[in-house]
Design an enzyme around this catalytic site. Structure first.
Site, PDB file in Angstrom:
ATOM      1  N   THR A 218      39.428   8.600  -1.027  1.00  0.00           N
ATOM      2  CA  THR A 218      40.503   9.413  -0.446  1.00  0.00           C
ATOM      3  C   THR A 218      41.149   8.603   0.664  1.00  0.00           C
ATOM      4  O   THR A 218      40.442   7.992   1.481  1.00  0.00           O
ATOM      5  CB  THR A 218      40.044  10.766   0.136  1.00  0.00           C
ATOM      6  OG1 THR A 218      41.077  11.270   1.003  1.00  0.00           O
ATOM      7  CG2 THR A 218      38.761  10.684   0.945  1.00  0.00           C
TER       8      THR A 218
ATOM      9  N   ARG B 140      44.779  18.480  -9.505  1.00  0.00           N
ATOM     10  CA  ARG B 140      43.952  19.244  -8.556  1.00  0.00           C
ATOM     11  C   ARG B 140      43.375  20.487  -9.228  1.00  0.00           C
ATOM     12  O   ARG B 140      43.049  21.468  -8.566  1.00  0.00           O
ATOM     13  CB  ARG B 140      44.762  19.610  -7.322  1.00  0.00           C
ATOM     14  CG  ARG B 140      45.101  18.400  -6.443  1.00  0.00           C
ATOM     15  CD  ARG B 140      45.414  18.783  -5.032  1.00  0.00           C
ATOM     16  NE  ARG B 140      45.862  17.645  -4.243  1.00  0.00           N
ATOM     17  CZ  ARG B 140      45.048  16.857  -3.548  1.00  0.00           C
ATOM     18  NH1 ARG B 140      43.751  17.050  -3.570  1.00  0.00           N
ATOM     19  NH2 ARG B 140      45.540  15.848  -2.839  1.00  0.00           N
TER      20      ARG B 140
ATOM     21  N   ARG C  78      44.723  15.596   6.674  1.00  0.00           N
ATOM     22  CA  ARG C  78      44.648  17.064   6.689  1.00  0.00           C
ATOM     23  C   ARG C  78      43.815  17.575   7.866  1.00  0.00           C
ATOM     24  O   ARG C  78      44.303  18.282   8.730  1.00  0.00           O
ATOM     25  CB  ARG C  78      44.025  17.538   5.373  1.00  0.00           C
ATOM     26  CG  ARG C  78      43.703  19.020   5.332  1.00  0.00           C
ATOM     27  CD  ARG C  78      43.155  19.394   3.988  1.00  0.00           C
ATOM     28  NE  ARG C  78      44.152  19.162   2.950  1.00  0.00           N
ATOM     29  CZ  ARG C  78      45.234  19.937   2.754  1.00  0.00           C
ATOM     30  NH1 ARG C  78      45.428  20.993   3.518  1.00  0.00           N
ATOM     31  NH2 ARG C  78      46.095  19.676   1.796  1.00  0.00           N
TER      32      ARG C  78
ATOM     33  N   GLY D  28      44.006  13.850  -5.077  1.00  0.00           N
ATOM     34  CA  GLY D  28      45.117  12.930  -4.805  1.00  0.00           C
ATOM     35  C   GLY D  28      44.759  11.514  -5.223  1.00  0.00           C
ATOM     36  O   GLY D  28      43.622  11.092  -5.055  1.00  0.00           O
TER      37      GLY D  28
ATOM     38  N   ASP E 164      37.705  10.689   5.023  1.00  0.00           N
ATOM     39  CA  ASP E 164      37.076  11.701   5.874  1.00  0.00           C
ATOM     40  C   ASP E 164      35.749  12.252   5.353  1.00  0.00           C
ATOM     41  O   ASP E 164      35.329  13.334   5.769  1.00  0.00           O
ATOM     42  CB  ASP E 164      38.063  12.850   6.120  1.00  0.00           C
ATOM     43  CG  ASP E 164      38.498  13.515   4.819  1.00  0.00           C
ATOM     44  OD1 ASP E 164      38.074  13.072   3.739  1.00  0.00           O
ATOM     45  OD2 ASP E 164      39.257  14.495   4.887  1.00  0.00           O
TER      46      ASP E 164
ATOM     47  N   ASP F 239      36.399  15.189  -1.331  1.00  0.00           N
ATOM     48  CA  ASP F 239      35.451  16.305  -1.201  1.00  0.00           C
ATOM     49  C   ASP F 239      35.648  17.384  -2.270  1.00  0.00           C
ATOM     50  O   ASP F 239      34.656  17.959  -2.745  1.00  0.00           O
ATOM     51  CB  ASP F 239      35.476  16.899   0.212  1.00  0.00           C
ATOM     52  CG  ASP F 239      36.886  17.218   0.702  1.00  0.00           C
ATOM     53  OD1 ASP F 239      37.856  16.936  -0.025  1.00  0.00           O
ATOM     54  OD2 ASP F 239      36.994  17.765   1.807  1.00  0.00           O
TER      55      ASP F 239
ATOM     56  N   ASP G 196      42.399   9.717   3.131  1.00  0.00           N
ATOM     57  CA  ASP G 196      42.055  10.361   4.407  1.00  0.00           C
ATOM     58  C   ASP G 196      40.784   9.772   5.029  1.00  0.00           C
ATOM     59  O   ASP G 196      40.571   9.900   6.232  1.00  0.00           O
ATOM     60  CB  ASP G 196      41.852  11.870   4.220  1.00  0.00           C
ATOM     61  CG  ASP G 196      43.144  12.601   3.893  1.00  0.00           C
ATOM     62  OD1 ASP G 196      44.220  11.986   4.025  1.00  0.00           O
ATOM     63  OD2 ASP G 196      43.070  13.777   3.510  1.00  0.00           O
TER      64      ASP G 196
HETATM   65  O1  F6P Z   1      44.096  13.511  -0.959  1.00  0.00           O
HETATM   66  C1  F6P Z   1      44.375  13.474   0.378  1.00  0.00           C
HETATM   67  C2  F6P Z   1      45.810  13.775   0.632  1.00  0.00           C
HETATM   68  O2  F6P Z   1      46.557  12.604   0.486  1.00  0.00           O
HETATM   69  C3  F6P Z   1      46.038  14.430   1.991  1.00  0.00           C
HETATM   70  O3  F6P Z   1      46.139  13.572   3.062  1.00  0.00           O
HETATM   71  C4  F6P Z   1      47.292  15.209   1.734  1.00  0.00           C
HETATM   72  O4  F6P Z   1      47.387  16.285   2.619  1.00  0.00           O
HETATM   73  C5  F6P Z   1      47.098  15.669   0.355  1.00  0.00           C
HETATM   74  O5  F6P Z   1      46.318  14.705  -0.284  1.00  0.00           O
HETATM   75  C6  F6P Z   1      48.369  15.877  -0.427  1.00  0.00           C
HETATM   76  O6  F6P Z   1      48.049  16.473  -1.612  1.00  0.00           O
HETATM   77  P1  F6P Z   1      49.013  16.651  -2.845  1.00  0.00           P
HETATM   78  O7  F6P Z   1      49.046  15.337  -3.556  1.00  0.00           O
HETATM   79  O8  F6P Z   1      48.342  17.694  -3.673  1.00  0.00           O
HETATM   80  O9  F6P Z   1      50.336  17.074  -2.330  1.00  0.00           O
END
Ligand code: F6P
Length: 344
Positions: A125, A72, A171, A10, A129, A103, A127
């Site tokens: 990130t 991803r 998450r 992300g 985390d 991660d 997050d």
């Molecule tokens: O990268 C972290 C994050 O922002 C999370 O908090 C969230 O659940 C996820 O990415 C969303 O991912 P995507 O962009 O693949 O929908």
């Protein structure tokens, strides 16, 4: 020296500031900088790279997203993909690769370092985390966005005497919810670290009403578990290439608002902040930290240190191994959670 740069997973505000720092340092050294496009996709499928010149990193400090694009795509899904990455790394003539990611992206970087590739990571990130570091690029901006949203939601919640449920990112950990909720004066914060029953939330909102508080703001992290919510099914639903459930479709916020209204009779509404939390200009803190950590990653390469990642420890930068990133997640501690409860 030819240095590759890649952003995976992300996006997070501040990525461009880090790319700029890496490029400026490398170009000042007389080196070459190669942008790998769209995360690992740029090395797995066809080699997708472009040279970065000074003009391309000019004016991007304040810009969100990533000029390199991201994805991803997960090379760890097959041996063939991993071999393609190694082959494309060589075909690109890279002396080293800097990967900016969370991660998932960094687990690929660690596996490549194990195979002998000259790889260095940068933690990012929203997050926030990763246990290996006290801070990840993007988090401060995300918290600021949540804070501003809560300030705005307060006035409309008060005007209508409503319960306002606000779903935010997170998450496995509730850093965005907890810090955003603290800064924005949330009346209840629900996060993955501390499971809660719907009944407890309902009772708390009723007791607030009994105390004359005729509106409430409930912040819930998208990955939080609320016992008694009928239709959140964590076994079903689409997953990304790293096997993670797409939490934006899980719907904990909308369901919580619906159930609160059904149980209390208080008019309730939901706001899912979603991807606004990752968009737009980085805060000053993220620009500065991304600049520092990007520059540190380049310095590690210059020193010939690979399979490592610059991380935040106290006010400074320490160096950890990429293998340590997989060691665990940094979770919200009990004392911070308790602090937020003081203001409920
Ligand atoms: O990268 C972290 C994050 O922002 C999370 O908090 C969230 O659940 C996820 O990415 C969303 O991912 P995507 O962009 O693949 O929908």
């Amino acid at each position: 020296m030819r240095v590759g740069v890649l952003t995976g997973g992300g996006d997070a505000p501040g990525l461009n500031a880090a790319i700029r720092a890496i490029a400026r340092k490398a170009l000042a050294d007389g080196g070459e900088v190669v942008g790998i496009h769209n995360g690992w996709a740029g090395l797995v499928e066809e080699l997708d790279m472009r040279m970065i010149d000074p003009h391309q990193v000019s004016g991007i400090l304040a810009v969100g997203g990533t000029i390199l694009g991201t994805s991803r795509v997960n090379p760890l899904s097959s041996e063939q993909s991993m071999q393609a990455v190694v082959a494309n790394f060589e075909a690109a003539g890279l002396d080293a690769l800097i990967t900016l990611g969370g991660d998932d992206t960094l687990s690929v970087a660690a596996a490549l370092a194990d195979r002998g590739l000259a790889v260095v990571g940068v933690p990012k990130t929203v997050d926030n985390d990763l246990q290996v570091t006290e801070y990840c690029v993007g988090f401060d901006t995300s918290v600021s966005i949540v804070t501003e949203a809560l300030d705005r939601l307060h006035t409309t919640a008060a005007a209508h005497h409503r319960v306002m449920v606000v779903e935010v990112m997170g998450r496995d950990t509730g850093w965005v919810a907890l810090m955003g909720g603290l800064a924005g004066g949330a009346d209840m914060i629900v996060i993955p670290e501390f499971a809660i029953q719907l009944d407890e939330i309902v009772q708390h909102l009723q007791s607030r009403r009994a105390r004359g508080r005729d509106f409430s703001i409930v912040v819930v992290a998208e990955g939080a578990t609320v016992g008694g919510l009928p239709s959140v099914d964590d076994q079903a639903g689409a997953r990304d290439a790293f096997g993670h459930l797409l939490l934006s479709r899980r719907g904990v916020g909308p369901q919580l608002a619906e159930q609160i209204e059904a149980a209390t009779g208080f008019e309730s509404r939901v706001t899912v902040l979603g991807y606004t939390q990752r968009g737009g200009a980085p805060t000053a803190y993220d620009r500065i930290w991304a600049t520092r950590v990007g520059a540190a990653a380049y310095d590690l390469i210059r020193e010939g240190r690979f399979g490592v990642i610059p991380v935040k420890r106290g006010d400074g930068i320490a160096v950890a191994t990429l293998a340590e990133v997989a060691a665990g997640q940094r979770r919200v501690p009990q004392d911070l959670y308790e602090l937020a409860r003081v203001f409920y």
